[in-house]
Enzyme design. Structure first.
Site, PDB file in Angstrom:
ATOM      1  N   LYS A 275     -40.476  49.476 -41.576  1.00 18.98           N
ATOM      2  CA  LYS A 275     -42.002  49.593 -40.671  1.00 18.98           C
ATOM      3  C   LYS A 275     -42.162  50.727 -39.679  1.00 18.98           C
ATOM      4  O   LYS A 275     -42.722  52.030 -39.374  1.00 18.98           O
ATOM      5  CB  LYS A 275     -42.755  48.220 -40.680  1.00 18.98           C
ATOM      6  CG  LYS A 275     -42.724  47.976 -41.481  1.00 18.98           C
ATOM      7  CD  LYS A 275     -44.009  46.464 -41.885  1.00 18.98           C
ATOM      8  CE  LYS A 275     -42.781  45.294 -40.929  1.00 18.98           C
ATOM      9  NZ  LYS A 275     -42.395  45.500 -41.695  1.00 18.98           N
TER      10      LYS A 275
ATOM     11  N   ASP B 129     -38.828  43.386 -42.420  1.00 18.28           N
ATOM     12  CA  ASP B 129     -37.792  44.080 -42.159  1.00 18.28           C
ATOM     13  C   ASP B 129     -37.634  45.467 -43.015  1.00 18.28           C
ATOM     14  O   ASP B 129     -36.519  45.943 -43.120  1.00 18.28           O
ATOM     15  CB  ASP B 129     -36.546  43.376 -41.808  1.00 18.28           C
ATOM     16  CG  ASP B 129     -36.557  42.515 -41.024  1.00 18.28           C
ATOM     17  OD1 ASP B 129     -36.780  42.198 -40.368  1.00 18.28           O
ATOM     18  OD2 ASP B 129     -35.809  40.820 -41.632  1.00 18.28           O
TER      19      ASP B 129
ATOM     20  N   GLY C  43     -39.632  42.397 -34.559  1.00 15.79           N
ATOM     21  CA  GLY C  43     -38.612  43.425 -34.197  1.00 15.79           C
ATOM     22  C   GLY C  43     -37.857  44.746 -34.844  1.00 15.79           C
ATOM     23  O   GLY C  43     -37.621  44.182 -35.891  1.00 15.79           O
ATOM     24  N   HIS C  44     -38.161  45.920 -33.952  1.00 18.61           N
ATOM     25  CA  HIS C  44     -37.818  46.951 -35.134  1.00 18.61           C
ATOM     26  C   HIS C  44     -36.714  48.252 -34.057  1.00 18.61           C
ATOM     27  O   HIS C  44     -37.576  47.856 -32.408  1.00 18.61           O
ATOM     28  CB  HIS C  44     -38.462  47.530 -35.745  1.00 18.61           C
ATOM     29  CG  HIS C  44     -39.826  48.001 -35.191  1.00 18.61           C
ATOM     30  ND1 HIS C  44     -40.835  47.269 -35.427  1.00 18.61           N
ATOM     31  CD2 HIS C  44     -39.924  48.616 -34.501  1.00 18.61           C
ATOM     32  CE1 HIS C  44     -42.023  47.658 -35.120  1.00 18.61           C
ATOM     33  NE2 HIS C  44     -41.642  48.845 -33.989  1.00 18.61           N
TER      34      HIS C  44
ATOM     35  N   GLN D 235     -43.886  42.235 -39.967  1.00 20.46           N
ATOM     36  CA  GLN D 235     -43.115  40.800 -41.456  1.00 20.46           C
ATOM     37  C   GLN D 235     -43.888  41.506 -42.545  1.00 20.46           C
ATOM     38  O   GLN D 235     -43.563  42.887 -42.514  1.00 20.46           O
ATOM     39  CB  GLN D 235     -43.993  39.278 -41.002  1.00 20.46           C
ATOM     40  CG  GLN D 235     -43.381  38.687 -39.629  1.00 20.46           C
ATOM     41  CD  GLN D 235     -44.162  38.516 -38.528  1.00 20.46           C
ATOM     42  OE1 GLN D 235     -45.388  38.685 -38.671  1.00 20.46           O
ATOM     43  NE2 GLN D 235     -43.282  38.811 -37.657  1.00 20.46           N
TER      44      GLN D 235
HETATM   45  P1  IMP Z   1     -41.787  32.407 -37.802  1.00 21.76           P
HETATM   46  O1  IMP Z   1     -42.685  33.496 -37.727  1.00 21.76           O
HETATM   47  O2  IMP Z   1     -40.578  32.979 -36.360  1.00 21.76           O
HETATM   48  O3  IMP Z   1     -42.395  31.314 -37.951  1.00 21.76           O
HETATM   49  O4  IMP Z   1     -40.923  32.551 -39.067  1.00 21.76           O
HETATM   50  C1  IMP Z   1     -41.065  32.213 -40.613  1.00 21.76           C
HETATM   51  C2  IMP Z   1     -40.013  32.954 -41.791  1.00 21.76           C
HETATM   52  O5  IMP Z   1     -40.729  34.586 -41.290  1.00 21.76           O
HETATM   53  C3  IMP Z   1     -39.172  32.328 -41.321  1.00 21.76           C
HETATM   54  O6  IMP Z   1     -38.482  32.679 -42.605  1.00 21.76           O
HETATM   55  C4  IMP Z   1     -37.949  33.766 -40.596  1.00 21.76           C
HETATM   56  O7  IMP Z   1     -37.304  34.657 -40.644  1.00 21.76           O
HETATM   57  C5  IMP Z   1     -39.349  35.474 -41.214  1.00 21.76           C
HETATM   58  N1  IMP Z   1     -39.692  36.030 -39.895  1.00 21.76           N
HETATM   59  C6  IMP Z   1     -40.554  36.287 -38.768  1.00 21.76           C
HETATM   60  N2  IMP Z   1     -40.923  37.314 -38.647  1.00 21.76           N
HETATM   61  C7  IMP Z   1     -40.037  38.568 -39.264  1.00 21.76           C
HETATM   62  C8  IMP Z   1     -39.248  39.720 -39.243  1.00 21.76           C
HETATM   63  O8  IMP Z   1     -40.508  40.606 -38.251  1.00 21.76           O
HETATM   64  N3  IMP Z   1     -38.388  40.080 -40.319  1.00 21.76           N
HETATM   65  C9  IMP Z   1     -38.489  39.487 -40.636  1.00 21.76           C
HETATM   66  N4  IMP Z   1     -38.388  38.451 -41.444  1.00 21.76           N
HETATM   67  C10 IMP Z   1     -38.730  37.081 -40.160  1.00 21.76           C
END
Ligand code: IMP
Length: 425
Positions: free
Chosen positions: A16, A13, A40-41, A222
């Site tokens: 990017k 977040d 997501g952005h 991420q």
């Molecule tokens: P997952 O990717 O849904 O398996 O989540 C694993 C961890 O990554 C969790 O703490 C989510 O909140 C975090 N996470 C996954 N995608 C994002 C993102 O795009 N931004 C921020 N945190 C993310």
């Protein structure tokens, strides 16, 4: 240097999408290489807001080739709905290419993500519940379906017959609804027909673009602290957003990656569980959350907020070769009391690295350098020189503590609020 990797140097977040959108205007190719619709952005330009989850940020320019590479996990339903929304907003002319080797995120991956999080209870990861982890699990267990399988009845039949009995056993063990072969077969076939025109061998495409010396942006989702290899394991995602993973996840040679831009917020945020040494569970954290609208784009969860932490940035720099920084959301810090965490204390010793175990990382105490705040509105500045002195000092301190030059900074959501100090593409 025509091939640039953009990656989040914190916990995701970082903004990017905005940097990619800005740089994409000069790119020929924009590539997503890992993750899925957990990312997501929001991109804002000409007074319109666009939400992107799976689709690369070059989608708004008809001349740009947008690629979803083999390292991704793709929820086809989500992809189609994202495309439909963009089209309804007037984005009609675009180039999109989907790797035939990317993994298909199946409905049962979403069910299993939710179920495993609830069984974990207090130990949950705090995932986005989009099925990302279970989909990567199946990839490495060699139980995945790939995009190419959706286009070929025989391949699809074979994969589903192999995989579904195992998946149904797993679903039943959680007390979840199982799937019939017929329902998944017809779902997958309909997906296949809808995306057929976009599917190709993107490794061939990307290598052809390299031959042409095209300008390429690799858009990490991420952030490094959520990397499966180098993040705060197990509170991480299931893929690696680092520059090192670009080659494998795209089918190009590692020596074709020329440069790495680390994107940071002017402060730190994270969603989900896990240690966060500079977290501010107080009025300052609340103030930044409200000023920065710090709520998840995908899950709408309030983000956890902390001071900037350069131990984190230096870790990201080391594991992925970041050479420049882009500092986002600088305007949010106007009139906020400021500190920067420059090191940790662990059991009486000063350290400047991220400990490998959660037990140790939970014990670290942040060490701060105090900074003077600025009160002037910076949302309309057009250059570094126009910034208030204390804001300049803040940016200079980041450069000093990371030994990285700041190539860009941003003072507002709109595309034209990005100030470029060094051209990287
Ligand atoms: P997952 O990717 O849904 O398996 O989540 C694993 C961890 O990554 C969790 O703490 C989510 O909140 C975090 N996470 C996954 N995608 C994002 C993102 O795009 N931004 C921020 N945190 C993310």
């Amino acid at each position: 240097m025509p091939r640039l990797v953009l990656e989040g140097a914190q916990w995701g977040d970082e903004g990017k999408g905005k940097v990619t959108d800005y740089l994409a205007q000069k790119a020929d190719v924009v590539v997503r290489f890992q993750g899925g619709n957990n990312a997501g952005h929001t991109i804002v330009f000409n007074g319109h807001k666009y939400a992107l989850k799976l689709i690369p940020s070059g989608i708004f320019s008809p001349h740009i080739k947008n690629v979803l590479a083999n390292g991704m996990v793709i929820n086809v339903e989500a992809l189609l709905s994202e495309l439909a929304t963009l089209e309804s907003q007037g984005v009609k002319s675009y180039q999109l290419f989907i790797s035939n080797r990317a993994q298909v995120l199946m409905p049962y991956h979403i069910d299993l993500d939710g179920a495993s999080e609830s069984v974990l209870g207090d130990h949950k990861i705090g995932t986005t519940k989009k099925g990302i982890g279970p989909c990567y699990q199946d990839k490495y267990a060699r139980l995945g379906l790939r995009i190419g399988d959706l286009l070929d009845e025989e391949a699809l039949k074979d994969r589903l017959e192999t995989v579904l009995p195992l998946k149904n056993k797993e679903l039943a063990s959680y007390g979840l609804k199982t799937y019939t072969y017929d329902e998944l077969f017809s779902l997958c076939r309909s997906w296949g027909e809808k995306i057929r025109k976009f599917v190709t061998d993107t490794s061939i495409l990307l290598n052809e673009e390299i031959e042409k010396d095209s300008k390429m942006l690799f858009e990490g989702a991420q952030g490094v602290m959520l990397c499966i290899e180098h993040g705060t394991y197990p509170y991480v995602t299931s893929s690696s957003p680092t520059a090192s993973s670009v080659a494998l996840n795209c089918g190009i040679a590692p020596f074709y990656v020329d440069n790495v831009l680390g994107i940071i917020k002017a402060y730190t945020t994270r969603v989900g569980e896990g240690p966060f040494p500079s977290e501010q569970l107080n009025d300052i954290g609340n103030l930044i959350r409200e000023k920065g609208h710090e709520y998840g784009t995908v899950t709408k969860r309030p983000r956890r907020i902390g001071y900037l932490d350069t131990v984190v940035i230096n870790h990201a720099k080391r594991v992925s070769g970041i050479r420049h920084l882009s500092v986002m959301l600088l305007d949010v810090l106007t009139s906020v009391p400021l500190k920067i965490c420059y090191a940790y204390e662990l059991d009486g010793k000063v350290i400047n690295y991220i400990p490998s175990t959660l037990a140790e990382y939970k014990r670290v105490k942040p060490l701060y350098v105090e900074m003077e705040s600025w009160t002037e509105d910076i949302s309309n500045v057009k250059s570094f020189d126009e910034l208030p002195e204390n804001c300049k000092k803040y940016l200079k301190k980041i450069e000093e503590l990371t030994s990285l030059p700041i190539a860009m900074f941003s003072v507002g959501a709109d595309r034209n609020k990005t100030i470029v100090l060094e051209d990287l593409l």
